[in-house]
Design a protein around this motif. Structure first.
Motif, PDB file in Angstrom:
ATOM      1  N   GLY A 244      10.068   5.915 -12.128  1.00 37.32           N
ATOM      2  CA  GLY A 244       9.591   4.672 -12.720  1.00 37.32           C
ATOM      3  C   GLY A 244       8.101   4.438 -12.601  1.00 37.32           C
ATOM      4  O   GLY A 244       7.584   3.444 -13.115  1.00 37.32           O
ATOM      5  N   LEU A 245       7.375   5.316 -11.920  1.00 35.88           N
ATOM      6  CA  LEU A 245       5.944   5.139 -11.693  1.00 35.88           C
ATOM      7  C   LEU A 245       5.117   5.969 -12.666  1.00 35.88           C
ATOM      8  O   LEU A 245       5.474   7.105 -12.987  1.00 35.88           O
ATOM      9  CB  LEU A 245       5.570   5.561 -10.272  1.00 35.88           C
ATOM     10  N   ARG A 246       4.002   5.400 -13.120  1.00 38.48           N
ATOM     11  CA  ARG A 246       3.039   6.206 -13.864  1.00 38.48           C
ATOM     12  C   ARG A 246       2.491   7.285 -12.935  1.00 38.48           C
ATOM     13  O   ARG A 246       2.187   7.000 -11.766  1.00 38.48           O
ATOM     14  CB  ARG A 246       1.903   5.339 -14.399  1.00 38.48           C
ATOM     15  N   PRO A 247       2.355   8.515 -13.406  1.00 43.44           N
ATOM     16  CA  PRO A 247       1.898   9.596 -12.532  1.00 43.44           C
ATOM     17  C   PRO A 247       0.603   9.286 -11.793  1.00 43.44           C
ATOM     18  O   PRO A 247       0.445   9.651 -10.628  1.00 43.44           O
ATOM     19  CB  PRO A 247       1.733  10.774 -13.499  1.00 43.44           C
ATOM     20  N   ALA A 248      -0.327   8.587 -12.442  1.00 38.64           N
ATOM     21  CA  ALA A 248      -1.606   8.282 -11.793  1.00 38.64           C
ATOM     22  C   ALA A 248      -1.443   7.377 -10.579  1.00 38.64           C
ATOM     23  O   ALA A 248      -2.284   7.377  -9.674  1.00 38.64           O
ATOM     24  CB  ALA A 248      -2.552   7.635 -12.804  1.00 38.64           C
ATOM     25  N   LEU A 249      -0.359   6.602 -10.541  1.00 42.28           N
ATOM     26  CA  LEU A 249      -0.122   5.718  -9.404  1.00 42.28           C
ATOM     27  C   LEU A 249       0.541   6.418  -8.228  1.00 42.28           C
ATOM     28  O   LEU A 249       0.507   5.925  -7.103  1.00 42.28           O
ATOM     29  CB  LEU A 249       0.767   4.536  -9.839  1.00 42.28           C
ATOM     30  N   LEU A 250       1.166   7.544  -8.502  1.00 38.92           N
ATOM     31  CA  LEU A 250       1.981   8.192  -7.474  1.00 38.92           C
ATOM     32  C   LEU A 250       1.187   8.533  -6.211  1.00 38.92           C
ATOM     33  O   LEU A 250       1.635   8.225  -5.096  1.00 38.92           O
ATOM     34  CB  LEU A 250       2.640   9.433  -8.066  1.00 38.92           C
ATOM     35  N   PRO A 251      -0.003   9.149  -6.309  1.00 39.79           N
ATOM     36  CA  PRO A 251      -0.752   9.435  -5.074  1.00 39.79           C
ATOM     37  C   PRO A 251      -1.092   8.171  -4.289  1.00 39.79           C
ATOM     38  O   PRO A 251      -1.073   8.180  -3.050  1.00 39.79           O
ATOM     39  CB  PRO A 251      -2.016  10.142  -5.573  1.00 39.79           C
ATOM     40  N   LYS A 252      -1.406   7.091  -4.985  1.00 43.17           N
ATOM     41  CA  LYS A 252      -1.725   5.831  -4.304  1.00 43.17           C
ATOM     42  C   LYS A 252      -0.520   5.308  -3.535  1.00 43.17           C
ATOM     43  O   LYS A 252      -0.648   4.858  -2.386  1.00 43.17           O
ATOM     44  CB  LYS A 252      -2.199   4.790  -5.321  1.00 43.17           C
ATOM     45  N   VAL A 253       0.643   5.370  -4.151  1.00 44.39           N
ATOM     46  CA  VAL A 253       1.866   4.894  -3.493  1.00 44.39           C
ATOM     47  C   VAL A 253       2.194   5.782  -2.288  1.00 44.39           C
ATOM     48  O   VAL A 253       2.573   5.292  -1.225  1.00 44.39           O
ATOM     49  CB  VAL A 253       3.029   4.863  -4.491  1.00 44.39           C
ATOM     50  N   LEU A 254       2.046   7.084  -2.436  1.00 41.89           N
ATOM     51  CA  LEU A 254       2.340   8.000  -1.332  1.00 41.89           C
ATOM     52  C   LEU A 254       1.421   7.766  -0.134  1.00 41.89           C
ATOM     53  O   LEU A 254       1.809   8.016   1.009  1.00 41.89           O
ATOM     54  CB  LEU A 254       2.202   9.451  -1.809  1.00 41.89           C
ATOM     55  N   ARG A 255       0.224   7.266  -0.397  1.00 46.56           N
ATOM     56  CA  ARG A 255      -0.728   7.050   0.696  1.00 46.56           C
ATOM     57  C   ARG A 255      -0.542   5.701   1.400  1.00 46.56           C
ATOM     58  O   ARG A 255      -1.250   5.413   2.362  1.00 46.56           O
ATOM     59  CB  ARG A 255      -2.161   7.160   0.151  1.00 46.56           C
ATOM     60  N   LEU A 256       0.381   4.883   0.941  1.00 43.54           N
ATOM     61  CA  LEU A 256       0.618   3.593   1.599  1.00 43.54           C
ATOM     62  C   LEU A 256       1.071   3.796   3.039  1.00 43.54           C
ATOM     63  O   LEU A 256       1.664   4.826   3.375  1.00 43.54           O
ATOM     64  CB  LEU A 256       1.699   2.810   0.845  1.00 43.54           C
ATOM     65  N   PRO A 257       0.832   2.834   3.917  1.00 48.88           N
ATOM     66  CA  PRO A 257       1.400   2.891   5.269  1.00 48.88           C
ATOM     67  C   PRO A 257       2.921   3.018   5.193  1.00 48.88           C
ATOM     68  O   PRO A 257       3.552   2.558   4.227  1.00 48.88           O
ATOM     69  CB  PRO A 257       0.991   1.556   5.891  1.00 48.88           C
ATOM     70  N   ASP A 258       3.517   3.606   6.219  1.00 45.91           N
ATOM     71  CA  ASP A 258       4.948   3.879   6.194  1.00 45.91           C
ATOM     72  C   ASP A 258       5.781   2.643   5.881  1.00 45.91           C
ATOM     73  O   ASP A 258       6.696   2.679   5.055  1.00 45.91           O
ATOM     74  CB  ASP A 258       5.399   4.487   7.531  1.00 45.91           C
ATOM     75  N   TRP A 259       5.473   1.517   6.544  1.00 47.66           N
ATOM     76  CA  TRP A 259       6.305   0.325   6.366  1.00 47.66           C
ATOM     77  C   TRP A 259       6.231  -0.192   4.939  1.00 47.66           C
ATOM     78  O   TRP A 259       7.242  -0.613   4.361  1.00 47.66           O
ATOM     79  CB  TRP A 259       5.883  -0.782   7.355  1.00 47.66           C
ATOM     80  N   LEU A 260       5.032  -0.115   4.326  1.00 43.91           N
ATOM     81  CA  LEU A 260       4.864  -0.596   2.959  1.00 43.91           C
ATOM     82  C   LEU A 260       5.464   0.391   1.963  1.00 43.91           C
ATOM     83  O   LEU A 260       6.061  -0.006   0.960  1.00 43.91           O
ATOM     84  CB  LEU A 260       3.383  -0.822   2.677  1.00 43.91           C
ATOM     85  N   PHE A 261       5.326   1.673   2.236  1.00 45.18           N
ATOM     86  CA  PHE A 261       5.930   2.695   1.382  1.00 45.18           C
ATOM     87  C   PHE A 261       7.436   2.488   1.299  1.00 45.18           C
ATOM     88  O   PHE A 261       8.028   2.559   0.226  1.00 45.18           O
ATOM     89  CB  PHE A 261       5.605   4.086   1.931  1.00 45.18           C
ATOM     90  N   ARG A 262       8.077   2.229   2.446  1.00 46.60           N
ATOM     91  CA  ARG A 262       9.531   2.012   2.452  1.00 46.60           C
ATOM     92  C   ARG A 262       9.917   0.819   1.592  1.00 46.60           C
ATOM     93  O   ARG A 262      10.951   0.837   0.922  1.00 46.60           O
ATOM     94  CB  ARG A 262      10.036   1.819   3.888  1.00 46.60           C
ATOM     95  N   LEU A 263       9.107  -0.234   1.603  1.00 48.99           N
ATOM     96  CA  LEU A 263       9.404  -1.421   0.799  1.00 48.99           C
ATOM     97  C   LEU A 263       9.223  -1.165  -0.692  1.00 48.99           C
ATOM     98  O   LEU A 263      10.020  -1.611  -1.517  1.00 48.99           O
ATOM     99  CB  LEU A 263       8.497  -2.581   1.220  1.00 48.99           C
TER     100      LEU A 263
END
Length: 347
Positions: A244-263
């Protein structure tokens, strides 16, 4: 010909092939599993157990399965051939299909990488070949455990190139959601971005869910995706959305802190705890991996486009070293993967 009268041959009945073939057979489709001797012996002795993340758990007794190791037995009967062999065996499988299958059989590539449908077409002289994509992970039971169990450990719909009106109805059954797509190249390039993680699971030895939950590993995946997107952008390739994510957003999402990534990406982490990657399984069994069709595809694209991909190159080299050593997954840490070769030698 009615759906029930068509014969589907699974050309390469490993984990994905046995899962797809099992779902199809359970739905009453006529299925022939073309398998390696190890898998054939297990299926003949104990049958097949098919389970999934949604709680379904179904079984087929040995007498309910048609399984062979002989392409000359399976392929002449095929109306539809689902190719599920590893990428390195694609050219060989094309030759077998050409030698044994009816020219009207529809061939569908359900393989990793972006080039396999083209390789099949090159070997099949104008026959109908459709690209496909399997988004989910399948875990196979350990050797010797009977019945052989294949467990779909993550979610998603199989995508098949639009080109055969009746194919989706034939293949879409309980446990195996299938839909047609008009731009399979975009889908395959999009999946390749996430498949760059297969190598990290293989190098770490960690289950997929545990590896993705660790930001240190996600940073390495994000760096590879950055390099891949740079090469794709320079080459005019627009990959499809991932989870569901635009590819350009994927690296940004992967770099989120663990707790925020899980959410943010609960869907991405909806993975059975035992799931790993097919590349991990290849190292575990001492087999060649698909590194040349995953990281290797990005490296070839980057070289052609004149872009840089040092992290992807380093990951690929580490997997090739593990392949050569044949000692299984090396159990590396993120720090070891990130280290320059001189740093690793000195450590």
């Amino acid at each position: 010909m009615a759906e029930g009268d068509k014969t589907i041959v699974i050309a390469g009945a490993g984990s994905i092939g046995c899962y797809a073939g099992g779902c199809l057979a359970l739905a009453g489709r006529r299925v022939i599993l073309l398998a390696r001797p190890r898998v054939e012996a297990a299926l003949r002795q104990g049958g097949l157990r098919v389970s999934d993340l949604d709680g379904h758990d179904r079984s087929l007794k040995p007498e309910a399965l048609v399984v062979t190791t002989d392409p000359a037995v399976a392929l002449p009967k095929a109306d539809v051939i689902l190719v599920t062999v590893k990428s390195g065996a694609t050219t060989e499988m094309a030759a077998l299909i050409k030698a044994h299958a009816h020219p009207d059989a529809v061939v569908v590539s359900l393989q990793n990488g972006v080039d396999n449908a083209d390789r099949l077409r090159a070997g099949l002289d104008g026959r109908t070949v459709l690209a496909g994509m399997v988004p989910f992970n399948v875990v196979q039971s350990p050797d010797g455990e009977l019945p052989l169990r294949v467990h779909r450990a993550s979610d998603g719909k199989v995508m098949v190139e639009d080109g055969d009106a009746g194919l989706i109805g034939l293949l879409g059954v309980e446990g195996l959601a299938v839909e047609a797509h008009g731009d399979m190249q975009a889908v395959l390039w999009g999946k390749l971005l996430m498949n760059l993680n297969n190598a990290l699971v293989a190098l770490s030895g960690l289950p997929l869910a545990s590896e993705l939950a660790d930001r240190r590993w996600r940073l390495i995946l994000a760096g590879q995706i950055d390099e891949a997107l740079q090469a794709m952008n320079a080459s005019g390739i627009a990959p499809a959305r991932i989870a569901g994510l635009r590819p350009a957003l994927l690296p940004k999402v992967l770099r989120l802190p663990d707790w925020l990534f899980r959410l943010v990406v609960r869907r991405m982490l909806a993975i059975a705890p035992e799931a790993r990657s097919s590349m991990w399984d290849d190292l575990q069994r001492g087999r060649p991996t698909e590194i040349d069709d995953l990281q290797g595809a990005i490296l070839r694209l980057a070289e052609k486009a004149g872009t840089s991909a040092p992290l992807t190159k380093r990951v690929a080299a580490l997997v090739r070293t593990a392949e050569q050593k044949k000692r299984g997954p090396p159990g590396l840490t993120p720090e070891q993967v990130n280290a320059r070769p001189d740093d690793r030698r000195s450590g």
